[in-house]
Design an enzyme around this catalytic site. Structure first.
Site, PDB file in Angstrom:
ATOM      1  N   ASP A   1       0.851  -1.193   0.000  1.00 30.83           N
ATOM      2  CA  ASP A   1       0.000   0.000   0.000  1.00 30.83           C
ATOM      3  C   ASP A   1       0.885   1.241   0.000  1.00 30.83           C
ATOM      4  O   ASP A   1       1.679   1.441   0.917  1.00 30.83           O
ATOM      5  CB  ASP A   1      -0.893  -0.035   1.244  1.00 30.83           C
ATOM      6  CG  ASP A   1      -1.722   1.218   1.396  1.00 30.83           C
ATOM      7  OD1 ASP A   1      -1.934   1.920   0.378  1.00 30.83           O
ATOM      8  OD2 ASP A   1      -2.175   1.495   2.531  1.00 30.83           O
TER       9      ASP A   1
ATOM     10  N   ASN B   1      -0.381   4.535  -0.343  1.00 31.82           N
ATOM     11  CA  ASN B   1      -1.010   5.782   0.103  1.00 31.82           C
ATOM     12  C   ASN B   1      -1.717   5.678   1.455  1.00 31.82           C
ATOM     13  O   ASN B   1      -2.479   6.565   1.841  1.00 31.82           O
ATOM     14  CB  ASN B   1      -1.974   6.315  -0.963  1.00 31.82           C
ATOM     15  CG  ASN B   1      -3.168   5.378  -1.154  1.00 31.82           C
ATOM     16  OD1 ASN B   1      -3.195   4.277  -0.603  1.00 31.82           O
ATOM     17  ND2 ASN B   1      -4.145   5.815  -1.921  1.00 31.82           N
TER      18      ASN B   1
ATOM     19  N   ASP C   1      -4.154   3.841   2.669  1.00 28.86           N
ATOM     20  CA  ASP C   1      -5.588   3.550   2.873  1.00 28.86           C
ATOM     21  C   ASP C   1      -5.832   2.083   3.244  1.00 28.86           C
ATOM     22  O   ASP C   1      -6.969   1.641   3.329  1.00 28.86           O
ATOM     23  CB  ASP C   1      -6.406   3.949   1.638  1.00 28.86           C
ATOM     24  CG  ASP C   1      -6.075   3.106   0.422  1.00 28.86           C
ATOM     25  OD1 ASP C   1      -5.153   2.260   0.506  1.00 28.86           O
ATOM     26  OD2 ASP C   1      -6.736   3.283  -0.619  1.00 28.86           O
TER      27      ASP C   1
ATOM     28  N   ASP D   1      -1.727  -1.177  -3.891  1.00 32.30           N
ATOM     29  CA  ASP D   1      -2.055  -0.400  -5.092  1.00 32.30           C
ATOM     30  C   ASP D   1      -0.929  -0.472  -6.118  1.00 32.30           C
ATOM     31  O   ASP D   1       0.133  -1.062  -5.869  1.00 32.30           O
ATOM     32  CB  ASP D   1      -2.384   1.055  -4.704  1.00 32.30           C
ATOM     33  CG  ASP D   1      -1.397   1.595  -3.671  1.00 32.30           C
ATOM     34  OD1 ASP D   1      -0.184   1.387  -3.867  1.00 32.30           O
ATOM     35  OD2 ASP D   1      -1.840   2.193  -2.665  1.00 32.30           O
TER      36      ASP D   1
ATOM     37  N   ASP E   1      -4.727 -10.278 -15.907  1.00 29.27           N
ATOM     38  CA  ASP E   1      -5.810 -11.225 -15.686  1.00 29.27           C
ATOM     39  C   ASP E   1      -6.959 -10.857 -16.616  1.00 29.27           C
ATOM     40  O   ASP E   1      -7.336  -9.689 -16.709  1.00 29.27           O
ATOM     41  CB  ASP E   1      -6.263 -11.143 -14.219  1.00 29.27           C
ATOM     42  CG  ASP E   1      -6.571 -12.504 -13.639  1.00 29.27           C
ATOM     43  OD1 ASP E   1      -7.324 -13.257 -14.287  1.00 29.27           O
ATOM     44  OD2 ASP E   1      -6.075 -12.811 -12.540  1.00 29.27           O
TER      45      ASP E   1
ATOM     46  N   ASP F   1      -9.055 -16.210 -16.774  1.00 24.84           N
ATOM     47  CA  ASP F   1      -9.859 -16.745 -15.690  1.00 24.84           C
ATOM     48  C   ASP F   1     -10.899 -17.749 -16.202  1.00 24.84           C
ATOM     49  O   ASP F   1     -11.595 -17.477 -17.189  1.00 24.84           O
ATOM     50  CB  ASP F   1     -10.587 -15.565 -15.017  1.00 24.84           C
ATOM     51  CG  ASP F   1     -11.220 -15.942 -13.703  1.00 24.84           C
ATOM     52  OD1 ASP F   1     -10.496 -16.395 -12.807  1.00 24.84           O
ATOM     53  OD2 ASP F   1     -12.450 -15.782 -13.569  1.00 24.84           O
TER      54      ASP F   1
ATOM     55  N   GLU G   1      -6.776 -20.525 -17.117  1.00 23.01           N
ATOM     56  CA  GLU G   1      -7.173 -21.228 -15.898  1.00 23.01           C
ATOM     57  C   GLU G   1      -8.295 -22.173 -16.302  1.00 23.01           C
ATOM     58  O   GLU G   1      -9.340 -21.740 -16.769  1.00 23.01           O
ATOM     59  CB  GLU G   1      -7.656 -20.244 -14.834  1.00 23.01           C
ATOM     60  CG  GLU G   1      -7.811 -20.929 -13.489  1.00 23.01           C
ATOM     61  CD  GLU G   1      -8.851 -20.280 -12.622  1.00 23.01           C
ATOM     62  OE1 GLU G   1      -8.775 -20.445 -11.396  1.00 23.01           O
ATOM     63  OE2 GLU G   1      -9.770 -19.615 -13.138  1.00 23.01           O
TER      64      GLU G   1
ATOM     65  N   HIS H   1      -3.799 -17.192  -5.311  1.00 25.39           N
ATOM     66  CA  HIS H   1      -4.717 -16.433  -4.450  1.00 25.39           C
ATOM     67  C   HIS H   1      -5.971 -17.208  -4.070  1.00 25.39           C
ATOM     68  O   HIS H   1      -6.774 -16.716  -3.286  1.00 25.39           O
ATOM     69  CB  HIS H   1      -5.098 -15.134  -5.158  1.00 25.39           C
ATOM     70  CG  HIS H   1      -5.884 -15.403  -6.415  1.00 25.39           C
ATOM     71  ND1 HIS H   1      -5.325 -16.021  -7.507  1.00 25.39           N
ATOM     72  CD2 HIS H   1      -7.177 -15.196  -6.716  1.00 25.39           C
ATOM     73  CE1 HIS H   1      -6.251 -16.173  -8.442  1.00 25.39           C
ATOM     74  NE2 HIS H   1      -7.384 -15.676  -7.992  1.00 25.39           N
ATOM     75  N   ASP H   2      -6.185 -18.389  -4.663  1.00 26.95           N
ATOM     76  CA  ASP H   2      -7.372 -19.199  -4.348  1.00 26.95           C
ATOM     77  C   ASP H   2      -7.039 -20.407  -3.494  1.00 26.95           C
ATOM     78  O   ASP H   2      -7.928 -21.206  -3.184  1.00 26.95           O
ATOM     79  CB  ASP H   2      -7.998 -19.753  -5.645  1.00 26.95           C
ATOM     80  CG  ASP H   2      -8.619 -18.684  -6.520  1.00 26.95           C
ATOM     81  OD1 ASP H   2      -9.048 -17.647  -5.986  1.00 26.95           O
ATOM     82  OD2 ASP H   2      -8.677 -18.916  -7.745  1.00 26.95           O
TER      83      ASP H   2
HETATM   84  O1  TEU Z   1     -11.203 -19.186  -9.877  1.00 30.79           O
HETATM   85  C1  TEU Z   1     -11.910 -20.194 -10.538  1.00 30.79           C
HETATM   86  C2  TEU Z   1     -12.056 -21.450  -9.866  1.00 30.79           C
HETATM   87  O2  TEU Z   1     -11.966 -22.486 -10.481  1.00 30.79           O
HETATM   88  C3  TEU Z   1     -12.464 -21.383  -8.452  1.00 30.79           C
HETATM   89  O3  TEU Z   1     -13.630 -22.110  -8.315  1.00 30.79           O
HETATM   90  C4  TEU Z   1     -11.435 -21.916  -7.592  1.00 30.79           C
HETATM   91  O4  TEU Z   1     -11.395 -23.308  -7.776  1.00 30.79           O
HETATM   92  C5  TEU Z   1     -11.827 -21.586  -6.201  1.00 30.79           C
HETATM   93  O5  TEU Z   1     -11.666 -20.201  -6.046  1.00 30.79           O
HETATM   94  C6  TEU Z   1     -10.981 -22.322  -5.234  1.00 30.79           C
HETATM   95  O6  TEU Z   1     -11.419 -22.008  -3.957  1.00 30.79           O
HETATM   96  C7  TEU Z   1     -11.128 -17.987 -10.563  1.00 30.79           C
HETATM   97  C8  TEU Z   1     -10.365 -16.966  -9.766  1.00 30.79           C
HETATM   98  O7  TEU Z   1      -9.035 -17.383  -9.620  1.00 30.79           O
HETATM   99  C9  TEU Z   1     -11.070 -16.748  -8.470  1.00 30.79           C
HETATM  100  O8  TEU Z   1     -10.365 -15.895  -7.617  1.00 30.79           O
HETATM  101  C10 TEU Z   1     -12.425 -16.176  -8.801  1.00 30.79           C
HETATM  102  O9  TEU Z   1     -13.177 -16.059  -7.628  1.00 30.79           O
HETATM  103  C11 TEU Z   1     -13.189 -17.042  -9.800  1.00 30.79           C
HETATM  104  O10 TEU Z   1     -12.398 -17.454 -10.887  1.00 30.79           O
HETATM  105  C12 TEU Z   1     -14.341 -16.274 -10.388  1.00 30.79           C
HETATM  106  O11 TEU Z   1     -13.894 -15.285 -11.250  1.00 30.79           O
HETATM  107 CA    CA Z   2      -3.612   2.065  -1.228  1.00 27.85          CA
END
Ligand code: TEU
Ligand code: CA
Length: 560
Positions: free
Chosen positions: A23, A25, A27, A31, A100, A201, A258, A334-335
Site C-alpha cells: 500500500d 497511500n 488507505d 495499489d 488477468d 480466468d 485457468e 490467491h485461491d
Molecule cells: O477461480 C476459478 C475457480 O476455479 C475457483 O472455483 C477456484 O477453484 C476456487 O476459487 C478455489 O477455492 C477464478 C479466480 O481465480 C477466483 O479468484 C475467482 O473467484 C473465480 O475465478 C471467479 O472469477
Molecule cells: Ca492504497
C-alpha cells in the site's frame, strides 16, 4: 526442441495480488504505486514475468473478478496513468506484465448487464444467459462454485440469469458473436498498450453445453456440481482459436488459461504446441487430491496429500503433455492455501527446510513455474484469522450455506476447513518487515495480517543467506542457465515410495537426479549417483549420501 524454446518456456512467473502486496497511500489497500516501489524486489528474485490479479474497475464482490469496466482501473488501486507508468517501469527492468482476463462473466454493474437486464428486447439482452423459470424454479440444477444455486431470478423481466460464481457475476453468452467481438476489441485495447500476455480466468467454462442439461447432484447437496456440468463445453476450442486469430497473434504474448475441470485430453488441445489456442493451462487435479470425498463439501478438507497420489498425478501431466503441450507448475495462488502449509510442514523447526523441499520438487519439473507472492519467504496459512476476520466471499458463502442453511458441518469443523483450505490464507498482506502491519501499510489493512510477520518477513529473509528467498533465487537462476530443466525428459523413480519423491530429467548428454524427502524422518535411500556427480542445489549444507534428513532435497547433475 532445444533450438526453438519460446521465451515463456524458460520464464518464471511471479504472481502479485495487488490488494495485498504494498500500500503506497496509507488507505490499507495495496495499489499500483506500491507494486512499482517493489519491482526491484521482484527483479532481485529473478522472475521474468509478473502476473497481476485483476486491477480493473469493480464493485469487488469477488475481489476484482467482477469487472464493471474492462478499460478502467479500480480506484482503490490507482489510475490508468499509474498503470501505464508501472508497465513502463517494469519493461525498463526487463520484467513482463501478464494481465488477468476475466471474461466468463462480468460484474452485474457492467454497462452491458445494466442494459441487458433492463428489458427482454434490449440489444444487449442476449449478451448474458437468460432463461424462463421451469415449474416456478431455476431452469436447471446447476450450483454456483461458491455454494447455492447458479441462477438468480430477476423480478423486472421474470427470467433467471446464470451466474456460475456469485450473483454479482452474471455469465456472458459466448455463443453470441457480438459478445466475442466485444471481448476481442477490449483485449486489443490492452495488447495495444504493450502488455505481455493474459492469464485467462476460468476460460474452460465459457462455452456452455447445448440445452443446459442438469448436472449430477452431489450427495446431500442441493445443486449440481457446475465444474462437471459446464467445463470444456462444445465450442470452447473454436472460441479460443478465434481469439488467437483476432487478438493473440498480434504480438508475441504469453497465455495461460485457468482451466477448472480440465483433463489431459482437453489440456493437449488448449495448450497444443502448434499454437492455435493457448500456451499453457492451469490444471487443478493436483489441487483436488486432498478434497473432501463428499462432493457436497467439495474443496473443504484438511487431510494431508498422499505422496503416492501426488506423484502419480504430476507424473501423468509431465509424461502426457511432453512434446504435445506445455505445463504450468504451481503449488498455490490467491485461491489456494499456502504451499508450505499444504505440501510442506509449517511447524517452526521444519518451515524453512520443507519450503525449500517443495520448491525443489516443483522447479525441476518441465513447464513454466509460478511463484505466488510470499511463497518465496515461506509465508504460512493464517491460523490466527477468526470467523469475523474473513473477507473472502467463498468462505462467507460456505458458512452461510454449509453451516447455517444445510447444516452439513458445524461451525468449528468449518473453521478448521477454512484454516486448511480457505482462500484468505493466501490473501493476508505481504510481510515486508517486523514493523507495525509488516511494512504493508501505514493505515488499517483491508484484511488482518498473519500474526507471524514478526519472524517471517522479507527483511529477515534478505538478511539471511540461507533463507528461502535466496534458495528460490538460485532455483530461478539454474532454470535460466540450464536448458535441461526446460527440455529434459521426465522420469519418475519408485512410484510406490510413499516418503520420497525422486525423479530424473534426461537430456542429450546429461541428466539431473532430483531427490525430495517428504517426511520429518531420517530415511535411507540408495540411488545410482556416480562419484563425479555434481550437487547443484540442496537445502542442507552437506551431503550425507544415502541418508536423507527431514525434508532434505538435493539435485545432482551427471553424465547420462
Ligand atoms: O477461480 C476459478 C475457480 O476455479 C475457483 O472455483 C477456484 O477453484 C476456487 O476459487 C478455489 O477455492 C477464478 C479466480 O481465480 C477466483 O479468484 C475467482 O473467484 C473465480 O475465478 C471467479 O472469477
Ligand atoms: Ca492504497
Amino acid at each position: 526442441m532445444t533450438n526453438n524454446i519460446k521465451w515463456w518456456q524458460k520464464a518464471v512467473v511471479y504472481q502479485v495480488y495487488p490488494r495485498s502486496f504494498q500500500d503506497a497511500n496509507g488507505d490499507g489497500i495495496g495499489d499500483l504505486k506500491g507494486i512499482e516501489q517493489r519491482l526491484d524486489y521482484i527483479q532481485k528474485l529473478g522472475a521474468d514475468v509478473i502476473w497481476l490479479n485483476p486491477i480493473y474497475a469493480s464493485p469487488d464482490k469477488d475481489n476484482g473478478y467482477d469487472i464493471s469496466d474492462y478499460e478502467d482501473i479500480n480506484q482503490k488501486f490507482g489510475t490508468m496513468a499509474d498503470f501505464d507508468d508501472l508497465l513502463e517501469k517494469a519493461h525498463d527492468k526487463g520484467l513482463k506484465i501478464l494481465m488477468d482476463l476475466v471474461v466468463n462473466h462480468t460484474s452485474d454493474q457492467h454497462q452491458w448487464f445494466i442494459e441487458s437486464r433492463s428489458s427482454k428486447d434490449n440489444d444487449k439482452r442476449d449478451f448474458y444467459i437468460w432463461r424462463d423459470p421451469v415449474d416456478g424454479h431455476e431452469p436447471n440444477n446447476w450450483g454456483s462454485f461458491f455454494s447455492g444455486p447458479a441462477w438468480k431470478f430477476d423480478e423486472a423481466t421474470g427470467q433467471y440469469y446464470l451466474h456460475l460464481f456469485v450473483e454479482g457475476q452474471p455469465d456472458l453468452n459466448w455463443a453470441n458473436p457480438e459478445v466475442r467481438q466485444a471481448v476481442f476489441d477490449m483485449m486489443n485495447f490492452w495488447v495495444d498498450k504493450g502488455i505481455d500476455g493474459f492469464r485467462m480466468d476460468v476460460i474452460s467454462l465459457i462455452s456452455k453445453p447445448d440445452g443446459l442439461p442438469d448436472g449430477e447432484v452431489p450427495n446431500n447437496g442441493e445443486y449440481g456440481n457446475s465444474d462437471k456440468a459446464v467445463a470444456n463445453g462444445p465450442h470452447v476450442h473454436d472460441y479460443l482459436q478465434e481469439m488467437r486469430q483476432k487478438v493473440l497473434n498480434r504480438a508475441d504474448m504469453m497465455t495461460v488459461g485457468e482451466a477448472s475441470g480440465v483433463d489431459i485430453t482437453n489440456a493437449v488441445r488448449y495448450a497444443n504446441t502448434d499454437g492455435s489456442e493457448l500456451n499453457m493451462v492451469f490444471q487443478f487435479e493436483h489441487m483436488g487430491l486432498d478434497n473432501n470425498p463428499n462432493p457436497a463439501l467439495s474443496k473443504w478438507y484438511d487431510k494431508k496429500v498422499s505422496l503416492v497420489d501426488l506423484k502419480e498425478n504430476l507424473s501423468k501431466w509431465q509424461n502426457e503433455l511432453a512434446g504435445k503441450a506445455w505445463n504450468s507448475l504451481y503449488w498455490d495462488n490467491h485461491d489456494q492455501p499456502r504451499a508450505v502449509s499444504r505440501y510442506g510442514d509449517d511447524r517452526p523447526e521444519y518451515r524453512v527446510v520443507s519450503a525449500k523441499m517443495v520448491a525443489t520438487l516443483l522447479h525441476f519439473l518441465q513447464g513454466t513455474p509460478y511463484v505466488y507472492q510470499g511463497e518465496e519467504i515461506g509465508m504460512t496459512n493464517a491460523y490466527n484469522l477468526k470467523r469475523e476476520d474473513f473477507d473472502d466471499v467463498e468462505i462467507k458463502q460456505a458458512f452461510k450455506y454449509l453451516v447455517e442453511k444445510t447444516k452439513l458441518v458445524d461451525e468449528n469443523t468449518m473453521l478448521n476447513y477454512v484454516h486448511a483450505k480457505g482462500r484468505d490464507n493466501a490473501r493476508t498482506p505481504m510481510q515486508w518487515d517486523d514493523s507495525e502491519n509488516a511494512g504493508f501499510t501505514t493505515g488499517t489493512p483491508w484484511l488482518k495480517l498473519n500474526s507471524n510477520y514478526d519472524s517471517i518477513n522479507v527483511q529477515e529473509a534478505l538478511a539471511d543467506k540461507n533463507s528461502i528467498f535466496y534458495y528460490y533465487q538460485k532455483l530461478i537462476r539454474l532454470r535460466h542457465d540450464m536448458p535441461i530443466i526446460t527440455t529434459g525428459i521426465y522420469e519418475l523413480l519408485d512410484a510406490q515410495d510413499a516418503e520420497v519423491y525422486a525423479y530424473r530429467r534426461v537430456g542429450e548428454k546429461d541428466q539431473l537426479l532430483v531427490i525430495n524427502n517428504f517426511t520429518d524422518q531420517k530415511l535411507t535411500r540408495e540411488y545410482h549417483v556416480p562419484s563425479d556427480a555434481k550437487l547443484i542445489i540442496s537445502n542442507y549444507s552437506d551431503d550425507q549420501g544415502e541418508t536423507l534428513r527431514p525434508y532434505e532435497a538435493k539435485v545432482y547433475l551427471f553424465k547420462k
